[in-house]
Design an enzyme around this catalytic site. Structure first.
Site, short mmCIF file in Angstrom:
data_model
loop_
_atom_site.label_atom_id
_atom_site.label_comp_id
_atom_site.label_asym_id
_atom_site.label_seq_id
_atom_site.Cartn_x
_atom_site.Cartn_y
_atom_site.Cartn_z
N ARG A 18 0.80 -1.22 0.00
CA ARG A 18 0.00 0.00 0.00
C ARG A 18 0.84 1.27 0.00
O ARG A 18 0.29 2.38 -0.05
CB ARG A 18 -0.90 0.03 1.25
CG ARG A 18 -2.17 -0.79 1.12
CD ARG A 18 -3.17 -0.20 0.16
NE ARG A 18 -3.79 1.01 0.66
CZ ARG A 18 -4.91 1.03 1.36
NH1 ARG A 18 -5.54 -0.11 1.66
NH2 ARG A 18 -5.43 2.17 1.76
N HIS A 43 15.97 -10.47 4.53
CA HIS A 43 16.57 -11.01 3.31
C HIS A 43 16.28 -10.03 2.17
O HIS A 43 15.35 -10.21 1.39
CB HIS A 43 15.97 -12.38 3.00
CG HIS A 43 16.65 -13.11 1.90
ND1 HIS A 43 16.73 -14.49 1.83
CD2 HIS A 43 17.28 -12.67 0.78
CE1 HIS A 43 17.37 -14.85 0.73
NE2 HIS A 43 17.71 -13.75 0.08
N ARG A 45 16.45 -8.34 -1.38
CA ARG A 45 16.73 -8.82 -2.72
C ARG A 45 17.02 -7.63 -3.63
O ARG A 45 16.68 -6.48 -3.30
CB ARG A 45 15.55 -9.65 -3.24
CG ARG A 45 15.33 -10.91 -2.41
CD ARG A 45 14.14 -11.72 -2.89
NE ARG A 45 13.87 -12.84 -1.99
CZ ARG A 45 14.44 -14.04 -2.07
NH1 ARG A 45 15.30 -14.29 -3.04
NH2 ARG A 45 14.14 -15.00 -1.23
N HIS A 50 10.49 -6.50 -1.05
CA HIS A 50 9.98 -6.51 0.33
C HIS A 50 10.93 -5.70 1.22
O HIS A 50 10.71 -4.52 1.41
CB HIS A 50 9.71 -7.92 0.85
CG HIS A 50 10.67 -8.98 0.36
ND1 HIS A 50 12.01 -8.96 0.63
CD2 HIS A 50 10.43 -10.10 -0.38
CE1 HIS A 50 12.58 -10.03 0.10
NE2 HIS A 50 11.66 -10.75 -0.52
N GLU A 70 20.38 -11.99 5.31
CA GLU A 70 20.56 -13.05 4.32
C GLU A 70 20.60 -12.46 2.92
O GLU A 70 19.99 -11.42 2.65
CB GLU A 70 19.39 -14.03 4.37
CG GLU A 70 19.18 -14.72 5.70
CD GLU A 70 17.99 -15.67 5.67
OE1 GLU A 70 17.93 -16.54 6.56
OE2 GLU A 70 17.13 -15.55 4.78
N THR A 100 11.49 -17.23 -3.99
CA THR A 100 12.05 -17.57 -2.69
C THR A 100 13.27 -18.45 -2.92
O THR A 100 13.55 -18.87 -4.04
CB THR A 100 11.02 -18.30 -1.80
OG1 THR A 100 11.56 -18.47 -0.49
CG2 THR A 100 10.64 -19.64 -2.40
N HIS A 190 13.55 -22.55 6.26
CA HIS A 190 12.74 -22.67 5.04
C HIS A 190 11.63 -23.69 5.26
O HIS A 190 11.88 -24.88 5.38
CB HIS A 190 13.55 -23.06 3.80
CG HIS A 190 12.87 -22.61 2.53
ND1 HIS A 190 13.10 -21.39 1.96
CD2 HIS A 190 11.93 -23.20 1.76
CE1 HIS A 190 12.37 -21.25 0.87
NE2 HIS A 190 11.62 -22.35 0.74
N ASP A 191 10.41 -23.19 5.31
CA ASP A 191 9.19 -23.99 5.46
C ASP A 191 9.07 -24.66 6.82
O ASP A 191 8.24 -25.57 7.00
CB ASP A 191 9.06 -25.03 4.35
CG ASP A 191 8.72 -24.40 3.01
OD1 ASP A 191 8.39 -23.19 2.98
OD2 ASP A 191 8.79 -25.10 1.98
#
Length: 237
Positions: A18, A43, A45, A50, A70, A100, A190-191
């Site tokens: 937003r 993390h 990128r 994000h 990361e 990801t 991860h997950d």
């Protein structure tokens, strides 16, 4: 006890959807630590879809637990880490535009490059970790890079566990045993989720830290951030 580092990328994703500053990323980082999280992970990128590079700078004075950054060690990322000097840098071989993380490093093929980057971070007293699959040759290759820790890429375990196959933990147990023998610290991520984290923790010897973001934020939509952080802490005891 295994430490819980909360990845706040998804908070940044929601903010960016937003524009503006809602939710406030810095306030969430403060709150996570007050709720009991023992670290904050980001993390960034290259496209900053994000976490933004400026977020890393702004978070530095806010994070009083462990600050973990990361990313793929490209030039801009290396410069950011050396500028902000987090507690730990976790090197991840992300392709540009990847949704990801999808694989660990080939620590044999990229050994010379990783060793050079790791030495630079260690000269600045930044603990290093590299993202690896539970492959014994890759664990041995990680040791040769001089890294302080590895982060086990746990997507395969999470997938198998979700199918009811608890034997999916076996490659991770063997990888952890070898890492312990080689003197490498062990992180994982991860997950991992509330469903599988306790089983993983109970079976991985010497697990120092887990980094959890996507599942934790999704679970918090129903259960609340404070509650979910402490649910993870109880399972990691």
């Amino acid at each position: 006890m295994t430490k819980l580092s909360v990845n706040i990328n998804k908070i940044a994703t929601l903010r960016n959807a937003r524009g503006g500053n809602v939710p406030n990323l810095l306030q969430v980082a403060k709150d996570m630590q007050q709720f009991g999280a023992q670290g904050i992970t980001i993390h960034p990128r290259p496209d900053e879809r994000h976490i933004r590079y400026q977020d890393a700078r702004d978070l530095k004075p806010i994070v009083y637990t462990e600050f973990n950054i990361e990313g793929n060690p490209q030039h801009n990322f290396i410069d950011l880490v050396l500028e902000t000097k987090p507690t730990q840098v976790t090197l991840v071989p992300d392709a540009i535009g990847a949704i990801t993380s999808s694989a660990g490093w080939n620590t044999i093929e990229h050994q010379a490059y990783l060793k050079e980057v790791i030495q630079e971070f260690q000269r600045h007293k930044i603990r290093t970790s590299i993202f690896v699959d539970p492959d014994l040759k890759m664990i041995e290759g990680a040791k040769a890079t001089g890294t302080d820790r590895i982060e086990l890429y746990t997507e395969s375990f999470a997938h198998e566990y979700g199918l009811g196959n608890k034997n999916g933990i076996e490659p991770y147990v063997k990888a952890a045993e070898l890492a312990n023998q080689l003197g490498l610290g062990i992180n994982a991520g991860h997950d991992l989720s509330l469903d599988n984290i306790q089983f993983f923790k109970q079976n991985i010897p010497g697990l120092l830290e887990v980094s959890i973001g996507h599942a934790l934020i999704c679970e918090s939509l129903y259960l609340g951030l404070d509650n979910v952080v402490n649910m993870y802490l109880n399972k990691l005891k």
